[in-house]
Design a protein around this motif. Structure first.
Motif, PDB file in Angstrom:
ATOM      1  N   VAL A 309       0.843  -1.198   0.000  1.00 15.67           N
ATOM      2  CA  VAL A 309       0.000   0.000   0.000  1.00 15.67           C
ATOM      3  C   VAL A 309       0.881   1.251   0.000  1.00 15.67           C
ATOM      4  CG1 VAL A 309      -1.662   1.338   1.343  1.00 15.67           C
ATOM      5  CG2 VAL A 309      -1.978  -1.123   1.080  1.00 15.67           C
ATOM      6  N   GLY A 310       2.006   1.195   0.692  1.00 18.27           N
ATOM      7  CA  GLY A 310       2.949   2.312   0.672  1.00 18.27           C
ATOM      8  C   GLY A 310       3.439   2.610  -0.733  1.00 18.27           C
ATOM      9  N   HIS A 311       3.726   1.551  -1.504  1.00 22.36           N
ATOM     10  CA  HIS A 311       4.140   1.740  -2.902  1.00 22.36           C
ATOM     11  C   HIS A 311       2.992   2.293  -3.738  1.00 22.36           C
ATOM     12  CE1 HIS A 311       8.128   0.105  -2.658  1.00 22.36           C
ATOM     13  NE2 HIS A 311       7.742  -1.116  -2.321  1.00 22.36           N
ATOM     14  N   VAL A 312       1.816   1.716  -3.588  1.00 23.32           N
ATOM     15  CA  VAL A 312       0.661   2.109  -4.408  1.00 23.32           C
ATOM     16  C   VAL A 312       0.252   3.550  -4.145  1.00 23.32           C
ATOM     17  CG1 VAL A 312      -1.796   1.675  -4.823  1.00 23.32           C
ATOM     18  CG2 VAL A 312      -0.215  -0.253  -4.626  1.00 23.32           C
ATOM     19  N   GLU A 313       0.268   3.958  -2.876  1.00 21.21           N
ATOM     20  CA  GLU A 313      -0.224   5.288  -2.509  1.00 21.21           C
ATOM     21  C   GLU A 313       0.876   6.345  -2.432  1.00 21.21           C
ATOM     22  OE1 GLU A 313      -2.633   4.914   0.983  1.00 21.21           O
ATOM     23  OE2 GLU A 313      -4.116   3.627   0.001  1.00 21.21           O
ATOM     24  N   GLY A 314       2.103   5.954  -2.745  1.00 25.00           N
ATOM     25  CA  GLY A 314       3.176   6.929  -2.869  1.00 25.00           C
ATOM     26  C   GLY A 314       3.962   7.236  -1.615  1.00 25.00           C
ATOM     27  N   MET A 315       3.648   6.557  -0.484  1.00 20.93           N
ATOM     28  CA  MET A 315       4.440   6.791   0.726  1.00 20.93           C
ATOM     29  C   MET A 315       5.836   6.180   0.606  1.00 20.93           C
ATOM     30  SD  MET A 315       1.034   6.567   1.553  1.00 20.93           S
ATOM     31  CE  MET A 315       0.664   4.993   2.369  1.00 20.93           C
ATOM     32  N   ILE A 316       5.937   5.110  -0.169  1.00 18.12           N
ATOM     33  CA  ILE A 316       7.233   4.467  -0.428  1.00 18.12           C
ATOM     34  C   ILE A 316       7.461   4.516  -1.934  1.00 18.12           C
ATOM     35  CG2 ILE A 316       8.596   2.350  -0.235  1.00 18.12           C
ATOM     36  CD1 ILE A 316       6.740   1.449   2.012  1.00 18.12           C
ATOM     37  N   ASP A 319      10.555   2.588  -6.755  1.00 23.50           N
ATOM     38  CA  ASP A 319      11.897   2.082  -7.065  1.00 23.50           C
ATOM     39  C   ASP A 319      12.728   1.827  -5.803  1.00 23.50           C
ATOM     40  OD1 ASP A 319      12.205   4.696  -6.295  1.00 23.50           O
ATOM     41  OD2 ASP A 319      13.493   5.286  -7.974  1.00 23.50           O
ATOM     42  N   LYS A 320      12.103   1.973  -4.624  1.00 26.00           N
ATOM     43  CA  LYS A 320      12.804   1.706  -3.367  1.00 26.00           C
ATOM     44  C   LYS A 320      12.412   0.322  -2.854  1.00 26.00           C
ATOM     45  CE  LYS A 320      13.418   3.407   1.385  1.00 26.00           C
ATOM     46  NZ  LYS A 320      13.148   2.113   2.037  1.00 26.00           N
ATOM     47  N   ALA A 321      13.398  -0.527  -2.619  1.00 28.43           N
ATOM     48  CA  ALA A 321      13.143  -1.878  -2.105  1.00 28.43           C
ATOM     49  C   ALA A 321      13.083  -1.834  -0.583  1.00 28.43           C
ATOM     50  CB  ALA A 321      14.226  -2.842  -2.575  1.00 28.43           C
ATOM     51  N   GLU A 322      11.874  -1.935  -0.063  1.00 26.89           N
ATOM     52  CA  GLU A 322      11.667  -1.941   1.390  1.00 26.89           C
ATOM     53  C   GLU A 322      11.869  -3.362   1.906  1.00 26.89           C
ATOM     54  OE1 GLU A 322      10.162   0.035   5.049  1.00 26.89           O
ATOM     55  OE2 GLU A 322      10.979   0.731   3.132  1.00 26.89           O
ATOM     56  N   LYS A 323      12.715  -3.541   2.902  1.00 29.77           N
ATOM     57  CA  LYS A 323      13.024  -4.878   3.409  1.00 29.77           C
ATOM     58  C   LYS A 323      12.760  -4.932   4.908  1.00 29.77           C
ATOM     59  CE  LYS A 323      16.507  -5.299  -0.205  1.00 29.77           C
ATOM     60  NZ  LYS A 323      17.928  -5.455  -0.559  1.00 29.77           N
ATOM     61  N   ARG A 324      11.879  -5.853   5.319  1.00 27.83           N
ATOM     62  CA  ARG A 324      11.543  -5.988   6.736  1.00 27.83           C
ATOM     63  C   ARG A 324      11.741  -7.421   7.199  1.00 27.83           C
ATOM     64  NH1 ARG A 324       5.976  -2.301   7.041  1.00 27.83           N
ATOM     65  NH2 ARG A 324       6.865  -0.483   5.958  1.00 27.83           N
ATOM     66  N   VAL A 325      12.174  -7.562   8.450  1.00 24.56           N
ATOM     67  CA  VAL A 325      12.430  -8.877   9.037  1.00 24.56           C
ATOM     68  C   VAL A 325      11.546  -9.054  10.263  1.00 24.56           C
ATOM     69  CG1 VAL A 325      14.153 -10.394  10.083  1.00 24.56           C
ATOM     70  CG2 VAL A 325      14.820  -8.864   8.212  1.00 24.56           C
ATOM     71  N   VAL A 326      10.782 -10.145  10.291  1.00 25.19           N
ATOM     72  CA  VAL A 326       9.935 -10.467  11.434  1.00 25.19           C
ATOM     73  C   VAL A 326      10.678 -11.475  12.315  1.00 25.19           C
ATOM     74  CG1 VAL A 326       7.754 -11.520  12.168  1.00 25.19           C
ATOM     75  CG2 VAL A 326       7.820 -10.046  10.135  1.00 25.19           C
ATOM     76  N   ARG A 327      10.824 -11.144  13.590  1.00 22.00           N
ATOM     77  CA  ARG A 327      11.584 -11.995  14.500  1.00 22.00           C
ATOM     78  C   ARG A 327      10.845 -13.295  14.817  1.00 22.00           C
ATOM     79  NH1 ARG A 327      16.373 -10.005  13.531  1.00 22.00           N
ATOM     80  NH2 ARG A 327      16.419  -7.738  13.800  1.00 22.00           N
ATOM     81  N   THR A 328      11.600 -14.362  14.928  1.00 28.76           N
ATOM     82  CA  THR A 328      11.045 -15.656  15.322  1.00 28.76           C
ATOM     83  C   THR A 328      11.232 -15.858  16.825  1.00 28.76           C
ATOM     84  OG1 THR A 328      13.170 -16.737  14.888  1.00 28.76           O
ATOM     85  CG2 THR A 328      11.567 -16.700  13.086  1.00 28.76           C
ATOM     86  N   ARG A 329      10.583 -16.920  17.370  1.00 28.09           N
ATOM     87  CA  ARG A 329      10.855 -17.306  18.742  1.00 28.09           C
ATOM     88  C   ARG A 329      10.733 -18.813  18.878  1.00 28.09           C
ATOM     89  NH1 ARG A 329       6.620 -18.047  22.678  1.00 28.09           N
ATOM     90  NH2 ARG A 329       4.567 -18.099  21.688  1.00 28.09           N
TER      91      ARG A 329
END
Length: 337
Positions: A309-316, A319-329
């Protein structure tokens, strides 16, 4: 990828309205012009916007549609991710269009084509196991359709992604097995062309090396489902220097190991310890309950939607590759000491 009416209008130096009327055989457009536009559209693989067309004749307001590709519906992890995607998309005013690749490259490629023809605003995808060519993903990006990968990412493209910390999840799990007294730990993993497979294998190896344990190539097996686990495990457990523990890439594989060990008369965890990776409902229903790494798929799904949604609505920027990591347990239960 097919072209749009804007592309046709630009190429033939006419208005979009003229193209639209010609493709519908409107008598307002001359036969010569209609023929010219239709031939150009056919030659360049034009496809109509099916969703927009149906909405145009309804009382509904046009919707924002996100295309979602999952490898298989039956896998708990993917279904939990899908739940997170649907929940977050709904909150943000979007709908989802879901398709299953069945772990097949050709089907995955066809789905991407279908999504484009239906004019989705973006695609969230976990690639199939046998995907090694990325032209179908590249075509979407070239046509201004943003993509967010989850779980199985495409290393051949610099795109946005959401992953769990596979390396640390595996490292923590194997460390737990070692600290509980296990000396020889087998690893059951997925095909090595996938990034998650490499990361989990590296976590496994580094945990062994850190604790001064030898890495045995014969203990590293490509096996990521219950059927293969039940077929392969008997031979491994009959070895003279058999493993006293197993770390599996997912819960179904771990449960296959558990079932086989018990069938062969071994006690779990007294004779052999087992750890999986998912923390689905099956981990609780087996006997004893399975020690496993929790992936938090629901969070992965919500994060993927947030990025798209950030890409679609222009917040991101697209051409910027947003990379997120979700922690495991690590969730310790009855299959480890």
């Amino acid at each position: 990828m097919p072209i749009t009416m804007k592309d046709i209008a630009r190429a033939l130096n006419v208005s979009v309205a003229t193209v639209s009327r010609a493709l519908k055989d409107s008598p307002k457009i001359s036969l010569q012009q209609r023929t010219k536009i239709k031939e150009y559209a056919q030659k360049h693989n034009f496809s109509p916007n099916l969703i927009a067309e149906s909405l145009r004749h309804s009382k509904l307001r046009p919707s924002k549609i996100i295309g979602v590709i999952i490898p298989e519906f039956t896998h708990y992890y993917f279904s939990s991710i899908l739940s997170g995607i649907e929940e977050e998309a709904s909150l943000r005013g979007y709908r989802i269009m879901v398709a299953q690749s069945n772990e097949q490259f050709e089907r995955e490629s066809s789905i991407c084509q279908s999504f484009y023809e239906n004019k989705v605003c973006g695609v969230i995808v976990s690639q199939a196991k046998d995907t090694t060519s990325y032209d179908h993903f590249r075509a979407l990006l070239n046509n201004d359709v943003p993509i967010v990968f989850y779980d199985r990412i495409c290393t051949g493209l610099n795109t946005s992604r959401v992953v769990v910390d596979d390396y640390m999840g595996a490292f923590t799990a194997v460390t737990h097995l070692i600290e509980s007294g296990c000396k020889r730990i087998a690893y059951y993993g997925s095909p090595m062309q996938m990034e998650i497979s490499k990361n989990r294998l590296n976590g496994y190896k580094d945990a062994l090396l850190k604790h001064g344990l030898r890495i045995h190539d014969s203990d590293i097996v490509i096996c990521d489902n219950r059927t293969d686990a039940e077929r392969i495990t008997p031979e491994i457990l009959q070895r003279e220097n058999r493993p006293d523990a197993f770390f599996a890439v997912n819960d179904d594989t771990a449960i296959g190991i558990l079932y086989t060990a018990k069938r062969m008369g071994l006690k779990v965890p007294e004779d052999v310890c087992i750890c999986g990776f998912t923390n689905g409902q099956r981990a609780l229903s087996c006997d004893p309950p399975l020690t496993t790494v929790e992936q938090r798929g629901h969070v992965v799904g919500k994060e993927a939607v947030d990025i798209l949604v950030g890409h679609v609505e222009g917040m991101i920027p697209k051409d910027k590759a947003e990379k997120r990591v979700v922690r495991t347990r690590l969730v310790v239960r009855g299959t480890t000491k």
